[in-house]
Design a protein around this motif. Sequence first.
Motif, PDB file in Angstrom:
ATOM      1  N   GLU A 121      -7.291   2.009  -0.172  1.00 37.93           N
ATOM      2  CA  GLU A 121      -6.627   2.472   1.048  1.00 37.93           C
ATOM      3  C   GLU A 121      -6.775   3.972   1.281  1.00 37.93           C
ATOM      4  O   GLU A 121      -6.970   4.412   2.412  1.00 37.93           O
ATOM      5  CB  GLU A 121      -5.137   2.099   0.949  1.00 37.93           C
ATOM      6  N   GLU A 126      -4.253  -4.294   1.639  1.00 47.38           N
ATOM      7  CA  GLU A 126      -3.131  -3.426   2.004  1.00 47.38           C
ATOM      8  C   GLU A 126      -1.989  -4.190   2.665  1.00 47.38           C
ATOM      9  O   GLU A 126      -0.823  -3.914   2.409  1.00 47.38           O
ATOM     10  CB  GLU A 126      -3.653  -2.345   2.967  1.00 47.38           C
ATOM     11  N   GLY A 167      -7.315   2.674   5.925  1.00 49.14           N
ATOM     12  CA  GLY A 167      -6.428   1.516   5.986  1.00 49.14           C
ATOM     13  C   GLY A 167      -5.749   1.358   7.337  1.00 49.14           C
ATOM     14  O   GLY A 167      -5.964   2.134   8.273  1.00 49.14           O
ATOM     15  N   GLY A 202       0.801  -1.215   0.000  1.00 48.69           N
ATOM     16  CA  GLY A 202       0.000   0.000   0.000  1.00 48.69           C
ATOM     17  C   GLY A 202       0.836   1.269   0.000  1.00 48.69           C
ATOM     18  O   GLY A 202       2.069   1.229  -0.031  1.00 48.69           O
TER      19      GLY A 202
END
Lengths: 193, 193
Positions: A108, B108, B19, A19
């Motif tokens: 995200e 993620e 996230g 991410g």
Amino acid sequence: MGTVERITTAMAELMRRQGYAATGIAELARAAGVPNGSVYHHFRGGKRDVAARALRESGAAYGQLLPTLLEPYDDLATGIEAAFAEAGRTMAESGWMAMCPVATVTAEIADVEPELRAVGADVMTGWVEGGAAFLRGRGLGDDDAREVVHAVLAALEGAFVVARGLRSREPLDAAGRALGAWVATLPVGVPAP
Amino acid sequence: MGTVERITTAMAELMRRQGYAATGIAELARAAGVPNGSVYHHFRGGKRDVAARALRESGAAYGQLLPTLLEPYDDLATGIEAAFAEAGRTMAESGWMAMCPVATVTAEIADVEPELRAVGADVMTGWVEGGAAFLRGRGLGDDDAREVVHAVLAALEGAFVVARGLRSREPLDAAGRALGAWVATLPVGVPAP
DNA sequence: TTCGCTCTAGAGCGAACGTTCTAGCATCGT
DNA sequence: ACGATGCTAGAACGTTCGCTCTAGAGCGAA
């Protein structure tokens, strides 16, 4: 391979693995094999700038993936099923991390990094338009083409996530069979030029 | 509402918005309305521990969502289409952030936080098994039930991501219509007990 | 009251973060 | 030969990170 390109490809790889937030500049520079400061020399806007360029570049590459995978199949439905199966194979071989960085990052940061969300939206819009054009070329009507692209894109990205979590090809195989069977029921006209 | 619960629900909300990596302990404590140290008092394992509990709890809630949405519909196919449309409405109302935290976090951190990936896999496995049992109760065969759950789950999670990026209901609507049309072609037997 | 325990409250730790800054090296046109 | 320029190289800045620690508030049991 130029320095800029090394940085963006390293960024894309790191982002799809862990991410945007978890990827640091120092880590990026190390992965790209360049000193810390070079990143800021080439990307005035810092981390966000690198991420935006990386998303655009890898997004363009992914956009050509589906047409490429479908090309060899005369029948669209079996082509879709085969493409999902192929994606599953690639993912298993890569240790379940060959996901699309655009989806990872969009999920995200959509509400926290508006600029990057906009870039992701740009990339995805390109996929939809390119994919719809391809499908029209295969004889699908305008509305059907758009609907198929959106359904395939959603199923593919989602199946990536679930497969990655479960470490299993089952989501990709199931989604591919489902969409293949559905597409097989759609009317196909004379291929457009 | 107890302190522990306030912390886990705040964590789930923050994770689905931004996230795991981008969510800090200080931010979490502020959102939950508890002091920094209380988080570590209740969750000995720190941030990872909070995230794991939050994923399990919100995962269980999401697992009941699909059966609940399908319940009122006699016909499975129209129920699925309606459920996707409803998800799209909810998402638009929430400003395009009502995504599932399990998918966000799994995408993620799958390769970087093995423990959390395992938790996500646990949750998803529960979804698949619960969903398959529900569909068998609607008369689907064992294999079909599992295949439908996987396809629906993948399409739903993926459509969430794309819809969030594009800020559009189109992915959810398209995926819902596609899967509904496909499920309508599956053989339905006498509902199992 | 006083002890014991749970939990609150937040200051403080070293490490890592994104970013900036300065110094040095290489390759130009002139 | 020479300054200008483009880029490398990494030290250093202030901030924020996850986490630990200590102090004390609250409260039931004895």
